[in-house]
Design a protein around this motif. Sequence first.
Motif, short mmCIF file in Angstrom:
data_model
loop_
_atom_site.label_atom_id
_atom_site.label_comp_id
_atom_site.label_asym_id
_atom_site.label_seq_id
_atom_site.Cartn_x
_atom_site.Cartn_y
_atom_site.Cartn_z
N TRP A 85 36.02 53.59 38.39
CA TRP A 85 36.13 52.69 39.41
C TRP A 85 36.17 52.94 40.92
CZ3 TRP A 85 35.31 48.23 36.78
CH2 TRP A 85 36.04 47.74 35.75
N PHE A 127 38.14 48.41 44.17
CA PHE A 127 36.76 47.92 43.53
C PHE A 127 36.09 46.74 44.28
CE2 PHE A 127 34.05 46.15 40.60
CZ PHE A 127 33.63 46.78 39.79
N GLY A 128 34.84 46.88 44.20
CA GLY A 128 34.26 45.71 44.87
C GLY A 128 33.34 46.04 45.88
N THR A 135 30.21 42.28 39.82
CA THR A 135 30.28 41.67 41.13
C THR A 135 29.07 41.21 41.50
OG1 THR A 135 31.64 43.71 41.82
CG2 THR A 135 31.25 42.35 43.51
N GLY A 158 42.42 38.87 40.72
CA GLY A 158 41.68 40.42 40.55
C GLY A 158 40.64 40.59 41.73
N THR A 159 41.11 40.42 42.86
CA THR A 159 40.11 40.16 43.90
C THR A 159 39.73 41.63 44.52
OG1 THR A 159 39.94 39.38 46.19
CG2 THR A 159 41.85 40.70 45.61
N GLY A 160 40.38 42.89 44.16
CA GLY A 160 39.91 44.41 44.54
C GLY A 160 39.60 44.23 46.03
N VAL A 163 35.48 41.01 47.96
CA VAL A 163 34.49 40.58 48.14
C VAL A 163 34.07 39.20 47.76
CG1 VAL A 163 33.58 41.95 46.06
CG2 VAL A 163 31.82 41.38 47.71
N LEU A 164 34.53 38.84 46.70
CA LEU A 164 34.21 37.46 46.06
C LEU A 164 35.07 36.44 46.71
CD1 LEU A 164 34.43 38.27 42.13
CD2 LEU A 164 32.36 38.42 43.80
N ASP A 180 45.66 40.33 43.05
CA ASP A 180 45.54 41.46 42.66
C ASP A 180 46.84 42.04 41.92
OD1 ASP A 180 42.53 43.29 42.41
OD2 ASP A 180 44.51 44.22 41.70
N ILE A 181 46.71 42.59 40.80
CA ILE A 181 47.96 43.63 40.40
C ILE A 181 48.31 44.59 41.15
CG2 ILE A 181 46.83 44.98 38.90
CD1 ILE A 181 48.35 43.94 36.52
N ALA A 207 50.02 39.99 42.23
CA ALA A 207 50.35 39.35 41.34
C ALA A 207 49.72 39.65 39.84
CB ALA A 207 50.20 37.61 41.48
N PRO A 208 50.42 40.13 38.96
CA PRO A 208 49.71 40.14 37.71
C PRO A 208 49.27 38.80 36.97
CG PRO A 208 52.03 40.52 37.36
CD PRO A 208 51.75 40.23 38.66
N GLY A 209 48.14 38.41 36.89
CA GLY A 209 47.87 37.03 36.32
C GLY A 209 48.26 35.96 37.22
N ASN A 227 36.97 38.84 37.76
CA ASN A 227 36.11 39.71 37.37
C ASN A 227 37.06 40.78 36.68
OD1 ASN A 227 34.36 41.78 36.94
ND2 ASN A 227 33.91 42.26 39.10
N ILE A 228 37.52 40.55 35.66
CA ILE A 228 38.63 41.68 35.20
C ILE A 228 37.98 42.01 33.98
CG2 ILE A 228 40.56 41.15 36.62
CD1 ILE A 228 41.77 39.55 34.42
C1 LIG Z 1 36.50 45.14 38.27
S1 LIG Z 1 37.67 44.77 39.67
C2 LIG Z 1 37.14 43.36 40.53
C3 LIG Z 1 36.98 43.51 42.06
C4 LIG Z 1 36.27 42.40 42.65
N1 LIG Z 1 36.62 41.02 42.57
C5 LIG Z 1 34.74 42.42 42.28
O1 LIG Z 1 34.29 41.55 41.55
O2 LIG Z 1 34.07 43.32 42.67
C6 LIG Z 1 39.31 44.36 38.76
C7 LIG Z 1 40.40 43.96 39.73
O3 LIG Z 1 41.26 43.18 39.05
C8 LIG Z 1 42.47 43.58 39.06
N2 LIG Z 1 43.13 43.23 37.90
C9 LIG Z 1 43.23 43.65 36.65
N3 LIG Z 1 44.04 42.97 35.90
C10 LIG Z 1 44.48 42.09 36.64
C11 LIG Z 1 45.61 40.98 36.53
N4 LIG Z 1 46.04 40.60 35.07
N5 LIG Z 1 45.93 40.13 37.27
C12 LIG Z 1 45.37 40.18 38.64
N6 LIG Z 1 44.60 41.45 38.98
C13 LIG Z 1 44.27 42.23 37.96
C14 LIG Z 1 42.33 45.12 39.36
O4 LIG Z 1 43.58 45.82 39.83
C15 LIG Z 1 41.00 45.19 39.93
O5 LIG Z 1 41.26 45.46 41.35
#
Ligand SMILES: C[S@@+](CC[C@H](N)C(=O)[O-])C[C@H]1O[C@@H](n2cnc3c(N)ncnc32)[C@H](O)[C@@H]1O
Length: 290
Positions: A85, A127-128, A135, A158-160, A163-164, A180-181, A207-209, A227-228
């Motif tokens: 990543w 990430f992103g 993405t 999961g905003t990273g 970007v989205l 984002d977690i 926040a997780p989920g 995007n997870i």
């Molecule tokens: C693949 S990246 C996507 C980043 C951006 N949204 C994009 O599309 O490029 C996944 C992101 O989701 C976050 N993530 C993973 N599991 C998660 C969860 N359960 N709740 C919130 N965020 C989570 C990760 O920390 C990471 O920043």
Amino acid sequence: MTQTRLHFTTGKIEAERIFAALELAFEDEGLPIAVLEVDEDQDIHEVSLYADGDVDTVEARVKDILAGLALSKPVEREVLPDIDWVARSLEGLKPVRAGRFFVHGAHDRRKRHSGELAIEIEAGLAFGTGHHGTTSGCLEMLEKVVRREHPRNALDLGTGSAVLAIAVAKLAHIPVLATDIDPVAVKVAAANARLNHVKALIETVTAPGFHHPIFGRRAPFDLIVANILARPLMRLAPQMAGHIALGGSIVLSGILERQRDAVISAYVGQNFRHVRTLYREGWVTIHLKH
Ligand SMILES: C[S@@+](CC[C@H](N)C(=O)[O-])C[C@H]1O[C@@H](n2cnc3c(N)ncnc32)[C@H](O)[C@@H]1O
């Protein structure tokens, strides 16, 4: 190196005991261990340990530790896709075009064509950058969904780098909750929202989920993008259904082609309808409606 996630579910108190025992046992190797609350009401918590190298030995040690705590339970394996990543986030040298969006670093500001919506990203450790097929698939799908459905509020889970969230804010001029977690990603996301002059529309939260009081105030959402990876997306299906508005849309990615049908089934089981799938570099982006 390929990573394997060893995981199992248990109650909160047991999860804390197991976490402490695993942390002690794998301290020297430094293997990441995580506990995620899956369902608070039913007291389901998932313990994950991320192993590389000799996974059989690690799994046998995990089982011994569980047996030592009189908590024997089946341990499942998930081989994670081989993605670096961070390296991906740093390869943002060339700008990316996806639909109407032009995602670029500071040095490419002048390369935007007329009619394109520019998103400037300083990815740092989040990430992103738009380079990954997940993405760019989300960007293309979001453009279509926003144009047709005119959502009034949105969630980027999961905003990273955000970007989205920035794409939705620029396209639809609506409030977007970006979560984002990872607290580092959340800082990067807030900085990018400022950089793109959409700070007033984007609220960032760690926040997780869906585990954060803010969801009670901001839901239901007309549009959710996440995007997870496939497994967490499947686990989150009931909560997605609980936070989407009637007739709302979700855009999901981070899903390998072979995982597509399983993810769609999980959401159809929650009264979502599959609208379309985009295929990009072995990954899929799925649009579903509630
Ligand atoms: C693949 S990246 C996507 C980043 C951006 N949204 C994009 O599309 O490029 C996944 C992101 O989701 C976050 N993530 C993973 N599991 C998660 C969860 N359960 N709740 C919130 N965020 C989570 C990760 O920390 C990471 O920043």
